[in-house]
Design a protein around this motif. Structure first.
Motif, PDB file in Angstrom:
ATOM      1  N   MET A   1       0.344  22.251  -3.899  1.00 29.59           N
ATOM      2  CA  MET A   1       0.163  21.367  -5.099  1.00 29.59           C
ATOM      3  C   MET A   1       0.478  19.774  -4.732  1.00 29.59           C
ATOM      4  SD  MET A   1      -0.820  21.839  -8.380  1.00 29.59           S
ATOM      5  CE  MET A   1      -0.451  21.007  -9.916  1.00 29.59           C
ATOM      6  N   GLU A   2       1.414  19.803  -3.989  1.00 32.30           N
ATOM      7  CA  GLU A   2       1.821  18.183  -3.544  1.00 32.30           C
ATOM      8  C   GLU A   2       0.826  17.826  -2.492  1.00 32.30           C
ATOM      9  OE1 GLU A   2       4.062  16.510  -5.048  1.00 32.30           O
ATOM     10  OE2 GLU A   2       4.703  18.025  -6.488  1.00 32.30           O
ATOM     11  N   LEU A   3       0.368  18.591  -1.511  1.00 33.81           N
ATOM     12  CA  LEU A   3      -0.312  18.115  -0.494  1.00 33.81           C
ATOM     13  C   LEU A   3      -1.717  17.718  -1.166  1.00 33.81           C
ATOM     14  CD1 LEU A   3       0.206  20.578   2.353  1.00 33.81           C
ATOM     15  CD2 LEU A   3       1.014  18.300   2.042  1.00 33.81           C
ATOM     16  N   GLN A   4      -2.247  18.400  -2.192  1.00 32.64           N
ATOM     17  CA  GLN A   4      -3.457  18.191  -2.686  1.00 32.64           C
ATOM     18  C   GLN A   4      -3.582  16.897  -3.521  1.00 32.64           C
ATOM     19  OE1 GLN A   4      -5.156  20.189  -6.198  1.00 32.64           O
ATOM     20  NE2 GLN A   4      -6.717  20.844  -4.843  1.00 32.64           N
ATOM     21  N   ALA A   5      -2.204  16.338  -4.042  1.00 27.78           N
ATOM     22  CA  ALA A   5      -2.060  15.185  -4.693  1.00 27.78           C
ATOM     23  C   ALA A   5      -1.994  14.124  -3.746  1.00 27.78           C
ATOM     24  CB  ALA A   5      -0.692  15.164  -5.321  1.00 27.78           C
ATOM     25  N   ASP A   6      -1.480  14.324  -2.349  1.00 26.68           N
ATOM     26  CA  ASP A   6      -1.686  13.532  -1.196  1.00 26.68           C
ATOM     27  C   ASP A   6      -3.150  13.232  -0.878  1.00 26.68           C
ATOM     28  OD1 ASP A   6       0.951  12.930  -0.999  1.00 26.68           O
ATOM     29  OD2 ASP A   6       1.438  14.702   0.400  1.00 26.68           O
ATOM     30  N   CYS A   7      -3.899  14.272  -0.852  1.00 25.80           N
ATOM     31  CA  CYS A   7      -5.203  14.182  -0.501  1.00 25.80           C
ATOM     32  C   CYS A   7      -5.968  13.235  -1.626  1.00 25.80           C
ATOM     33  CB  CYS A   7      -5.752  15.582  -0.356  1.00 25.80           C
ATOM     34  SG  CYS A   7      -7.554  15.603   0.365  1.00 25.80           S
ATOM     35  N   TYR A   8      -5.760  13.773  -2.866  1.00 24.56           N
ATOM     36  CA  TYR A   8      -6.402  12.933  -4.052  1.00 24.56           C
ATOM     37  C   TYR A   8      -5.905  11.350  -3.994  1.00 24.56           C
ATOM     38  CZ  TYR A   8      -7.600  16.964  -6.303  1.00 24.56           C
ATOM     39  OH  TYR A   8      -8.405  18.250  -6.685  1.00 24.56           O
ATOM     40  N   ALA A   9      -4.810  10.975  -3.324  1.00 21.70           N
ATOM     41  CA  ALA A   9      -4.262   9.734  -3.220  1.00 21.70           C
ATOM     42  C   ALA A   9      -4.992   8.982  -2.004  1.00 21.70           C
ATOM     43  CB  ALA A   9      -2.851   9.562  -2.884  1.00 21.70           C
ATOM     44  N   GLY A  10      -5.404   9.864  -1.176  1.00 22.10           N
ATOM     45  CA  GLY A  10      -6.416   9.201   0.085  1.00 22.10           C
ATOM     46  C   GLY A  10      -7.649   9.064  -0.497  1.00 22.10           C
TER      47      GLY A  10
ATOM     48  N   PHE B   1       0.609  -1.059   0.133  1.00 24.78           N
ATOM     49  CA  PHE B   1       0.002  -0.147  -0.030  1.00 24.78           C
ATOM     50  C   PHE B   1       0.856   1.290   0.114  1.00 24.78           C
ATOM     51  CE2 PHE B   1      -2.790   3.098   1.590  1.00 24.78           C
ATOM     52  CZ  PHE B   1      -3.970   3.153   0.780  1.00 24.78           C
ATOM     53  N   ALA B   2       2.176   1.226   0.611  1.00 25.29           N
ATOM     54  CA  ALA B   2       2.978   2.368   0.498  1.00 25.29           C
ATOM     55  C   ALA B   2       3.406   2.494  -1.075  1.00 25.29           C
ATOM     56  CB  ALA B   2       4.174   1.998   1.262  1.00 25.29           C
ATOM     57  N   GLN B   3       3.393   1.378  -1.731  1.00 25.70           N
ATOM     58  CA  GLN B   3       3.863   1.573  -3.112  1.00 25.70           C
ATOM     59  C   GLN B   3       2.661   2.219  -4.092  1.00 25.70           C
ATOM     60  OE1 GLN B   3       4.761  -2.248  -3.976  1.00 25.70           O
ATOM     61  NE2 GLN B   3       6.672  -2.241  -3.069  1.00 25.70           N
ATOM     62  N   ALA B   4       1.683   1.536  -3.491  1.00 33.19           N
ATOM     63  CA  ALA B   4       0.300   2.082  -4.345  1.00 33.19           C
ATOM     64  C   ALA B   4       0.010   3.548  -3.996  1.00 33.19           C
ATOM     65  CB  ALA B   4      -1.029   1.190  -3.740  1.00 33.19           C
ATOM     66  N   TYR B   5       0.316   3.982  -2.522  1.00 35.77           N
ATOM     67  CA  TYR B   5       0.257   5.518  -2.386  1.00 35.77           C
ATOM     68  C   TYR B   5       0.971   6.389  -3.371  1.00 35.77           C
ATOM     69  CZ  TYR B   5       2.138   9.604   0.057  1.00 35.77           C
ATOM     70  OH  TYR B   5       2.357  10.862   0.325  1.00 35.77           O
ATOM     71  N   VAL B   6       2.228   5.897  -3.624  1.00 34.99           N
ATOM     72  CA  VAL B   6       3.105   6.707  -4.484  1.00 34.99           C
ATOM     73  C   VAL B   6       2.488   7.050  -5.926  1.00 34.99           C
ATOM     74  CG1 VAL B   6       5.210   6.819  -5.650  1.00 34.99           C
ATOM     75  CG2 VAL B   6       5.160   6.134  -3.385  1.00 34.99           C
ATOM     76  N   LEU B   7       2.019   5.833  -6.494  1.00 34.17           N
ATOM     77  CA  LEU B   7       1.391   5.852  -7.854  1.00 34.17           C
ATOM     78  C   LEU B   7       0.219   6.596  -7.776  1.00 34.17           C
ATOM     79  CD1 LEU B   7       1.825   2.165  -8.826  1.00 34.17           C
ATOM     80  CD2 LEU B   7       2.927   3.767  -9.765  1.00 34.17           C
ATOM     81  N   ALA B   8      -0.765   6.389  -6.633  1.00 34.59           N
ATOM     82  CA  ALA B   8      -1.987   7.311  -6.711  1.00 34.59           C
ATOM     83  C   ALA B   8      -1.686   8.717  -6.460  1.00 34.59           C
ATOM     84  CB  ALA B   8      -2.881   6.712  -5.365  1.00 34.59           C
ATOM     85  N   HIS B   9      -0.537   9.180  -5.738  1.00 33.70           N
ATOM     86  CA  HIS B   9       0.066  10.280  -5.588  1.00 33.70           C
ATOM     87  C   HIS B   9       0.012  11.000  -7.077  1.00 33.70           C
ATOM     88  CE1 HIS B   9       2.182  13.887  -4.078  1.00 33.70           C
ATOM     89  NE2 HIS B   9       2.804  13.778  -5.123  1.00 33.70           N
ATOM     90  N   GLU B  10       0.859  10.159  -7.759  1.00 30.00           N
ATOM     91  CA  GLU B  10       1.252  10.691  -9.358  1.00 30.00           C
ATOM     92  C   GLU B  10      -0.133  10.804 -10.046  1.00 30.00           C
ATOM     93  OE1 GLU B  10       3.951  12.171  -9.658  1.00 30.00           O
ATOM     94  OE2 GLU B  10       5.064  11.164  -7.769  1.00 30.00           O
ATOM     95  N   ILE B  11      -1.103   9.944 -10.001  1.00 27.72           N
ATOM     96  CA  ILE B  11      -2.178  10.039 -10.894  1.00 27.72           C
ATOM     97  C   ILE B  11      -3.100  11.397 -10.231  1.00 27.72           C
ATOM     98  CG2 ILE B  11      -4.433   9.009 -11.260  1.00 27.72           C
ATOM     99  CD1 ILE B  11      -2.334   7.822 -12.848  1.00 27.72           C
TER     100      ILE B  11
END
Length: 288
Positions: free
Chosen positions: A202-211, A160-170
Protein backbone atom coordinates in the motif's frame (compact mmCIF):
# COMPACT_ATOMS: atom_id res chain seq x y z
CA UNK A 1 11.09 23.77 -7.85
CA UNK A 2 9.80 26.61 -9.97
CA UNK A 3 6.74 28.07 -8.36
CA UNK A 4 5.36 31.52 -7.62
CA UNK A 5 3.56 32.29 -4.36
CA UNK A 6 -0.01 32.99 -5.32
CA UNK A 7 -2.39 32.58 -2.43
CA UNK A 8 -4.06 29.61 -0.83
CA UNK A 9 -5.77 26.60 -2.30
CA UNK A 10 -9.55 26.46 -2.15
CA UNK A 11 -9.07 22.96 -0.75
CA UNK A 12 -7.00 24.17 2.19
CA UNK A 13 -8.51 24.12 5.68
CA UNK A 14 -6.48 26.08 8.22
CA UNK A 15 -6.99 24.90 11.81
CA UNK A 16 -3.72 26.25 13.22
CA UNK A 17 -5.61 28.65 15.46
CA UNK A 18 -7.84 25.95 16.94
CA UNK A 19 -7.24 23.70 19.89
CA UNK A 20 -6.75 20.04 19.09
CA UNK A 21 -8.82 19.18 22.15
CA UNK A 22 -7.39 18.90 25.65
CA UNK A 23 -7.29 15.63 27.52
CA UNK A 24 -7.75 13.43 24.47
CA UNK A 25 -7.15 9.74 24.99
CA UNK A 26 -6.63 6.85 22.64
CA UNK A 27 -4.55 6.56 19.51
CA UNK A 28 -5.85 7.56 16.08
CA UNK A 29 -8.25 4.96 14.74
CA UNK A 30 -10.75 4.37 11.97
CA UNK A 31 -8.16 3.60 9.33
CA UNK A 32 -5.66 6.44 9.73
CA UNK A 33 -2.32 5.45 8.22
CA UNK A 34 0.96 6.57 9.81
CA UNK A 35 2.41 8.78 7.13
CA UNK A 36 5.95 9.41 5.99
CA UNK A 37 6.23 12.21 8.50
CA UNK A 38 5.12 9.95 11.31
CA UNK A 39 7.95 7.54 10.60
CA UNK A 40 10.46 10.39 10.66
CA UNK A 41 9.12 11.83 13.92
CA UNK A 42 9.10 8.37 15.54
CA UNK A 43 12.75 7.95 14.61
CA UNK A 44 13.65 11.32 16.10
CA UNK A 45 11.83 10.52 19.34
CA UNK A 46 13.49 7.10 19.47
CA UNK A 47 16.90 8.73 19.22
CA UNK A 48 16.02 11.30 21.87
CA UNK A 49 14.60 8.84 24.40
CA UNK A 50 16.89 5.95 23.37
CA UNK A 51 13.90 3.62 22.99
CA UNK A 52 12.47 1.85 19.96
CA UNK A 53 9.23 3.74 19.44
CA UNK A 54 8.87 2.70 15.81
CA UNK A 55 8.13 -1.00 16.06
CA UNK A 56 5.37 -0.79 18.73
CA UNK A 57 3.51 2.00 16.96
CA UNK A 58 3.78 0.64 13.46
CA UNK A 59 2.84 -2.79 14.70
CA UNK A 60 -0.44 -1.56 16.18
CA UNK A 61 -1.90 1.16 18.34
CA UNK A 62 -1.28 1.07 22.06
CA UNK A 63 -4.63 0.89 23.89
CA UNK A 64 -5.25 3.82 26.22
CA UNK A 65 -2.18 5.71 25.07
CA UNK A 66 -2.28 9.31 26.20
CA UNK A 67 -2.30 11.98 23.53
CA UNK A 68 -0.86 15.21 25.00
CA UNK A 69 -3.15 18.19 25.17
CA UNK A 70 -2.80 20.81 22.48
CA UNK A 71 -1.18 24.08 23.45
CA UNK A 72 -2.98 27.40 23.38
CA UNK A 73 -4.29 28.38 19.93
CA UNK A 74 -1.95 30.43 17.77
CA UNK A 75 -2.96 33.17 15.37
CA UNK A 76 -4.48 31.92 12.13
CA UNK A 77 -2.28 34.25 10.10
CA UNK A 78 1.38 33.55 10.77
CA UNK A 79 3.62 35.63 8.45
CA UNK A 80 6.56 33.31 9.10
CA UNK A 81 4.60 30.32 7.81
CA UNK A 82 2.63 31.99 5.04
CA UNK A 83 5.11 31.15 2.28
CA UNK A 84 5.03 27.49 3.33
CA UNK A 85 1.22 27.62 3.38
CA UNK A 86 1.26 28.87 -0.19
CA UNK A 87 3.82 26.24 -1.18
CA UNK A 88 1.75 23.34 0.15
CA UNK A 89 -1.25 24.95 -1.59
CA UNK A 90 0.68 24.92 -4.87
CA UNK A 91 1.69 21.28 -4.45
CA UNK A 92 -1.83 20.30 -3.42
CA UNK A 93 -3.43 22.00 -6.41
CA UNK A 94 -0.94 20.71 -8.99
CA UNK A 95 -1.08 17.18 -7.59
CA UNK A 96 -4.86 17.15 -7.69
CA UNK A 97 -4.93 18.70 -11.16
CA UNK A 98 -2.73 15.80 -12.30
CA UNK A 99 -5.09 13.19 -10.87
CA UNK A 100 -8.14 14.99 -12.25
CA UNK A 101 -6.66 14.56 -15.72
CA UNK A 102 -5.83 10.89 -15.10
CA UNK A 103 -8.95 9.70 -13.25
CA UNK A 104 -12.42 10.79 -14.46
CA UNK A 105 -13.85 9.90 -11.03
CA UNK A 106 -11.31 11.93 -9.08
CA UNK A 107 -12.73 13.99 -6.21
CA UNK A 108 -10.42 16.56 -4.58
CA UNK A 109 -9.11 15.95 -1.09
CA UNK A 110 -8.88 18.66 1.54
CA UNK A 111 -5.59 19.53 3.21
CA UNK A 112 -5.89 20.47 6.90
CA UNK A 113 -3.17 22.53 8.56
CA UNK A 114 -2.96 22.13 12.33
CA UNK A 115 -0.64 22.73 15.26
CA UNK A 116 0.17 20.30 18.04
CA UNK A 117 -3.00 18.18 17.91
CA UNK A 118 -6.06 17.67 15.75
CA UNK A 119 -9.32 15.76 15.57
CA UNK A 120 -10.11 13.90 12.34
CA UNK A 121 -12.73 11.38 11.28
CA UNK A 122 -10.07 8.78 12.10
CA UNK A 123 -9.77 10.00 15.70
CA UNK A 124 -7.37 12.23 17.59
CA UNK A 125 -3.79 12.76 16.46
CA UNK A 126 -0.87 14.93 17.49
CA UNK A 127 2.05 16.38 15.58
CA UNK A 128 4.16 13.26 16.26
CA UNK A 129 1.86 11.41 13.86
CA UNK A 130 3.40 13.44 11.04
CA UNK A 131 1.46 14.16 7.86
CA UNK A 132 -1.30 11.59 7.40
CA UNK A 133 -4.35 10.85 5.28
CA UNK A 134 -7.70 9.95 6.81
CA UNK A 135 -9.92 7.93 4.45
CA UNK A 136 -12.93 8.65 6.67
CA UNK A 137 -13.11 12.32 5.70
CA UNK A 138 -10.97 12.50 2.52
CA UNK A 139 -8.48 14.82 4.18
CA UNK A 140 -4.70 15.08 4.50
CA UNK A 141 -3.49 16.48 7.84
CA UNK A 142 -0.20 18.37 8.15
CA UNK A 143 1.58 20.25 10.93
CA UNK A 144 3.96 22.56 9.05
CA UNK A 145 6.63 22.17 11.72
CA UNK A 146 7.25 18.70 10.28
CA UNK A 147 8.99 20.12 7.22
CA UNK A 148 11.51 21.98 9.36
CA UNK A 149 12.27 18.75 11.24
CA UNK A 150 12.54 16.85 7.97
CA UNK A 151 15.31 19.22 6.93
CA UNK A 152 17.22 20.01 10.14
CA UNK A 153 16.87 16.80 12.13
CA UNK A 154 16.53 14.15 9.48
CA UNK A 155 18.73 15.50 6.71
CA UNK A 156 16.18 15.39 3.89
CA UNK A 157 16.15 19.01 2.70
CA UNK A 158 14.61 20.62 -0.32
CA UNK A 159 11.21 21.70 -1.51
CA UNK A 160 10.77 18.66 -3.73
CA UNK A 161 11.40 16.40 -0.75
CA UNK A 162 8.54 18.22 0.99
CA UNK A 163 6.38 17.96 -2.13
CA UNK A 164 7.05 14.22 -2.31
CA UNK A 165 5.62 13.78 1.20
CA UNK A 166 2.43 15.64 0.27
CA UNK A 167 2.09 13.80 -3.06
CA UNK A 168 2.48 10.49 -1.21
CA UNK A 169 -0.45 11.35 1.07
CA UNK A 170 -2.57 12.36 -1.93
CA UNK A 171 -1.59 8.95 -3.31
CA UNK A 172 -3.45 7.43 -0.35
CA UNK A 173 -6.47 9.54 -1.32
CA UNK A 174 -6.32 8.06 -4.83
CA UNK A 175 -6.23 4.58 -3.28
CA UNK A 176 -9.28 5.45 -1.20
CA UNK A 177 -11.22 6.63 -4.25
CA UNK A 178 -10.28 3.52 -6.20
CA UNK A 179 -11.28 1.20 -3.36
CA UNK A 180 -7.72 -0.05 -2.84
CA UNK A 181 -7.74 0.98 0.81
CA UNK A 182 -10.86 -1.05 1.58
CA UNK A 183 -9.65 -4.06 -0.39
CA UNK A 184 -6.32 -4.03 1.41
CA UNK A 185 -7.89 -3.89 4.87
CA UNK A 186 -10.32 -6.66 4.00
CA UNK A 187 -7.40 -8.78 2.81
CA UNK A 188 -5.56 -8.09 6.07
CA UNK A 189 -8.56 -9.31 8.04
CA UNK A 190 -8.82 -12.47 5.96
CA UNK A 191 -5.12 -13.19 6.24
CA UNK A 192 -3.56 -11.48 9.29
CA UNK A 193 -0.19 -13.11 8.60
CA UNK A 194 0.03 -11.05 5.40
CA UNK A 195 -0.88 -7.75 7.11
CA UNK A 196 2.59 -6.25 7.00
CA UNK A 197 3.25 -7.34 3.42
CA UNK A 198 -0.03 -5.75 2.31
CA UNK A 199 0.75 -2.56 4.25
CA UNK A 200 4.13 -2.31 2.53
CA UNK A 201 2.47 -2.76 -0.89
CA UNK A 202 0.00 0.00 0.00
CA UNK A 203 2.75 2.44 0.96
CA UNK A 204 4.92 1.62 -2.05
CA UNK A 205 1.98 2.22 -4.36
CA UNK A 206 1.48 5.67 -2.77
CA UNK A 207 5.19 6.30 -3.45
CA UNK A 208 4.67 5.31 -7.08
CA UNK A 209 1.64 7.58 -7.31
CA UNK A 210 3.77 10.43 -5.93
CA UNK A 211 6.19 9.72 -8.77
CA UNK A 212 3.33 9.95 -11.29
CA UNK A 213 2.73 13.50 -10.10
CA UNK A 214 6.49 14.17 -10.25
CA UNK A 215 6.45 13.10 -13.90
CA UNK A 216 3.66 15.59 -14.64
CA UNK A 217 5.51 18.33 -12.75
CA UNK A 218 8.65 17.66 -14.80
CA UNK A 219 6.65 17.79 -18.04
CA UNK A 220 5.21 21.14 -16.94
CA UNK A 221 8.68 22.58 -16.32
CA UNK A 222 8.16 22.86 -12.57
CA UNK A 223 11.21 20.81 -11.58
CA UNK A 224 14.77 22.10 -11.44
CA UNK A 225 18.12 20.36 -11.48
CA UNK A 226 18.51 18.25 -8.36
CA UNK A 227 14.79 18.01 -7.58
CA UNK A 228 14.49 14.37 -8.58
CA UNK A 229 17.46 13.51 -6.39
CA UNK A 230 15.75 15.27 -3.47
CA UNK A 231 12.66 13.15 -3.95
CA UNK A 232 14.62 9.92 -4.25
CA UNK A 233 16.66 10.87 -1.18
CA UNK A 234 13.53 11.56 0.86
CA UNK A 235 12.01 8.23 -0.22
CA UNK A 236 15.17 6.40 0.84
CA UNK A 237 15.42 8.32 4.11
CA UNK A 238 12.05 7.00 5.29
CA UNK A 239 12.65 3.38 4.37
CA UNK A 240 11.88 0.96 7.20
CA UNK A 241 15.37 -0.52 7.15
CA UNK A 242 17.02 2.88 7.39
CA UNK A 243 14.75 4.03 10.21
CA UNK A 244 15.13 0.82 12.18
CA UNK A 245 18.91 0.79 11.83
CA UNK A 246 19.19 4.39 13.03
CA UNK A 247 16.78 3.80 15.89
CA UNK A 248 17.77 0.35 17.17
CA UNK A 249 20.93 -0.60 15.28
CA UNK A 250 19.23 -3.61 13.71
CA UNK A 251 16.85 -4.33 10.86
CA UNK A 252 13.74 -6.52 11.19
CA UNK A 253 12.21 -7.03 7.72
CA UNK A 254 9.28 -8.97 9.18
CA UNK A 255 8.10 -5.79 10.91
CA UNK A 256 8.31 -3.54 7.84
CA UNK A 257 5.14 -1.53 7.20
CA UNK A 258 6.28 1.01 4.60
CA UNK A 259 9.04 -0.74 2.63
CA UNK A 260 12.82 -0.59 2.49
CA UNK A 261 14.78 2.44 1.28
CA UNK A 262 15.58 0.68 -1.99
CA UNK A 263 11.94 -0.28 -2.55
CA UNK A 264 10.62 3.19 -1.82
CA UNK A 265 13.10 4.87 -4.13
CA UNK A 266 12.51 2.28 -6.87
CA UNK A 267 8.74 2.63 -6.88
CA UNK A 268 8.88 6.42 -6.71
CA UNK A 269 11.25 6.36 -9.68
CA UNK A 270 8.96 3.96 -11.55
CA UNK A 271 6.05 6.35 -11.26
CA UNK A 272 8.28 9.29 -12.14
CA UNK A 273 9.71 7.65 -15.25
CA UNK A 274 6.41 6.29 -16.57
CA UNK A 275 3.85 8.87 -15.47
CA UNK A 276 1.42 5.95 -15.65
CA UNK A 277 -0.46 4.75 -12.54
CA UNK A 278 -1.00 1.41 -14.25
CA UNK A 279 2.69 0.79 -13.64
CA UNK A 280 2.10 1.07 -9.88
CA UNK A 281 0.62 -2.35 -9.11
CA UNK A 282 2.78 -3.06 -6.08
CA UNK A 283 0.31 -5.68 -4.88
CA UNK A 284 0.94 -7.83 -7.94
CA UNK A 285 4.67 -7.36 -7.46
CA UNK A 286 4.31 -8.48 -3.84
CA UNK A 287 2.45 -11.62 -4.90
CA UNK A 288 -1.09 -10.62 -3.95
Amino acid sequence: MRWTPGGRSNNLEDRRGQSGGGGMRGGPGGGMRIGLGGMVILLILSLVFKRDLITPLTGGAVPGAEVPSAQAPAALQDPQEEQMVQFVSFVLDTTQATWTRILPQYQPAKLVLFRDAVQSACGAAESASGPFYCPGDYKVYVDLSFFDQLDRQFGAPGDFAQAYVLAHEIGHHVQNLLGTEREMRAAQQRNPSAANRLSVAMELQADCYAGVWGHAAAQAGVLQSGDLEEGLGAAAAVGDDHLQKMSTGRVSPESFTHGSSAERSRWFRRGFDSGDPRQCDTFAAAGR
